[in-house]
Design an enzyme around this catalytic site. Structure first.
Site, PDB file in Angstrom:
ATOM      1  N   ASP A   1       2.396   1.782   3.267  1.00  0.00           N
ATOM      2  CA  ASP A   1       3.309   0.748   3.787  1.00  0.00           C
ATOM      3  C   ASP A   1       4.735   1.195   3.469  1.00  0.00           C
ATOM      4  O   ASP A   1       5.662   0.967   4.245  1.00  0.00           O
ATOM      5  CB  ASP A   1       3.095  -0.615   3.088  1.00  0.00           C
ATOM      6  CG  ASP A   1       1.759  -1.258   3.431  1.00  0.00           C
ATOM      7  OD1 ASP A   1       1.308  -1.118   4.581  1.00  0.00           O
ATOM      8  OD2 ASP A   1       1.167  -1.897   2.533  1.00  0.00           O
TER       9      ASP A   1
ATOM     10  N   HIS B   1       0.891  -1.149   0.000  1.00  0.00           N
ATOM     11  CA  HIS B   1       0.000   0.000   0.000  1.00  0.00           C
ATOM     12  C   HIS B   1       0.934   1.206   0.000  1.00  0.00           C
ATOM     13  O   HIS B   1       2.062   1.108   0.511  1.00  0.00           O
ATOM     14  CB  HIS B   1      -0.899   0.025   1.239  1.00  0.00           C
ATOM     15  CG  HIS B   1      -1.936  -1.061   1.197  1.00  0.00           C
ATOM     16  ND1 HIS B   1      -2.039  -2.020   2.162  1.00  0.00           N
ATOM     17  CD2 HIS B   1      -2.893  -1.325   0.276  1.00  0.00           C
ATOM     18  CE1 HIS B   1      -3.031  -2.847   1.839  1.00  0.00           C
ATOM     19  NE2 HIS B   1      -3.559  -2.441   0.703  1.00  0.00           N
TER      20      HIS B   1
HETATM   21  C1  XLS Z   1      -8.693  -6.330   0.829  1.00  0.00           C
HETATM   22  C2  XLS Z   1      -7.726  -6.405  -0.224  1.00  0.00           C
HETATM   23  C3  XLS Z   1      -6.426  -5.673  -0.014  1.00  0.00           C
HETATM   24  C4  XLS Z   1      -5.829  -5.465  -1.358  1.00  0.00           C
HETATM   25  C5  XLS Z   1      -4.786  -4.435  -1.496  1.00  0.00           C
HETATM   26  O1  XLS Z   1      -9.689  -7.014   0.849  1.00  0.00           O
HETATM   27  O2  XLS Z   1      -7.490  -7.751  -0.524  1.00  0.00           O
HETATM   28  O3  XLS Z   1      -5.599  -6.365   0.844  1.00  0.00           O
HETATM   29  O4  XLS Z   1      -5.337  -6.681  -1.825  1.00  0.00           O
HETATM   30  O5  XLS Z   1      -5.299  -3.176  -1.306  1.00  0.00           O
END
Ligand code: XLS
Ligand code: MG
Length: 343
Positions: free
Chosen positions: A52, A49
């Site tokens: 992150d 993200h």
């Molecule tokens: C949430 C998502 C998240 C995405 C990335 O449900 O899976 O983790 O993969 O933003």
């Protein structure tokens, strides 16, 4: 030709175990320590993200953001790791309470677009060529709250702004039908690809298919993957598992339904997923009960099960399968597959 698979996960996949009903149960592990775990666990790629990579990025200038992201890139290099993608986190800021791109307030929509452009800058600094868009709050709790036609127009507008900002960036939309919203606007692979057709450059829009999200939509993950593969649009996968229609569980890959997992691995291998450099992401969360020192086993297990299923899939008696398909003897085929998985 048997393909090679490379594995990734995001730092959020090693987490503290908090849920809506209880606080965290494990200490946070700092990002640098997590990075050390990647290779040990058999992973070569990192998914991010935006925050992150650059925590508190809303408090930083554009230059500071890029500088911080470059420092992260240096850490990745140190560990021999590659950044797969960056996803803008458009669901925690107060301005995204009612959505990012589809927010009814123009100032909030602008925030979501600006934040996405910064996420692209971070992707560039990390050397990632892909942005993942999980459109977490682009939906409604009640239908009357937003106009669904306008919502789609607005998502397209936001994506176009990203495409203009960086003429090389590719976007993989990660569809999910619900949670945190009651209903989202881009619930399935078909919706994501059709949305891509409305943008200024459909060739740069693909999908990231997450098993659990597909199951929540009442569909089969391997079929969704087939749909995306037929369009040449499967640019990432988030493999995990899900026990029925409830909250997004992100269980270890194959832990609920081995046959469903087998079919995902089988289609990925059959069409040589990975030949264009795409990664196998494992978007899994460990159980809340798991103690501190054993809270990465879900990642180890998911990868191991993928590789075991890969081996199983390659050892399937394909001519027998074809024979049974020709004879339309699907009961025998059913048994063949079950016995093969049991063996
Ligand atoms: C949430 C998502 C998240 C995405 C990335 O449900 O899976 O983790 O993969 O933003
Ligand atoms: Mg995911």
């Amino acid at each position: 030709m048997a393909g090679e698979f490379r594995f990734t996960f995001g730092p959020w996949n090693i987490h503290e175990g908090a849920d809506p009903f209880g606080p965290k149960v494990r200490e946070s592990i700092e990002f640098g320590k997590k990075l050390k775990l990647y290779k040990e666990l058999g992973f070569d790629g990192v998914q991010f993200h935006d925050d992150d990579a650059v925590p508190d990025m809303n408090k930083l200038s554009n230059e500071q953001i890029v500088k911080a992201a470059k420092a992260v890139k240096a850490k990745l290099d140190e560990h021999g790791l590659i950044a797969e993608f960056v996803a803008p986190r458009l669901w925690e800021d107060p301005r995204t309470i009612d959505g990012g791109y589809t927010n009814n307030d123009p100032a909030c929509r602008q925030y979501a677009i600006d934040r996405s452009l910064r996420a692209v800058d971070i992707a560039n600094a990390l050397g990632a060529k892909l942005m993942v868009l999980w459109l977490a709050r682009e939906g409604t709790y009640i239908r009357e709250a937003k106009d669904s036609k306008v919502a789609v127009d607005r998502i397209v507008e936001a994506i176009n702004a990203i495409l203009v900002h960086d003429p090389d960036i590719k976007i993989a939309i990660e569809p999910k039908p619900n949670e945190p919203m009651d209903q989202t606007y881009i619930p399935t692979t078909g919706h994501a690809l059709a949305l891509g057709m409305l943008t200024s450059d459909p060739s740069r829009i693909g999908v990231n298919i997450e098993s659990a999200h597909v199951i929540l939509a009442g569909l089969d993950p391997s079929d969704e993957m087939g749909f995306a593969l037929a369009h040449n649009k499967l640019w990432s996968v988030h493999l995990n598992d899900q026990n029925g229609l409830k909250f997004d569980e992100d269980k270890s890959f194959g832990s609920v339904d081995l046959r469903r997992a087998f079919n995902q691995v089988r289609i990925l291998d059959k069409y040589d997923y990975g030949k264009d450099g795409h990664w196998v992401g494992l978007d899994v969360k460990t159980m809340r009960t798991q103690k501190e020192d054993a809270a990465t086993k879900h990642l180890r297990n998911s990868r191991e099960i993928f590789l075991k299923l890969l081996d199983l899939s390659r050892r399937l008696n394909h001519s027998k399968v074809n024979e049974l398909i020709k004879a339309r003897d699907y009961e025998e085929l059913d048994l063949l597959i079950m016995k093969h998985i049991l063996a």
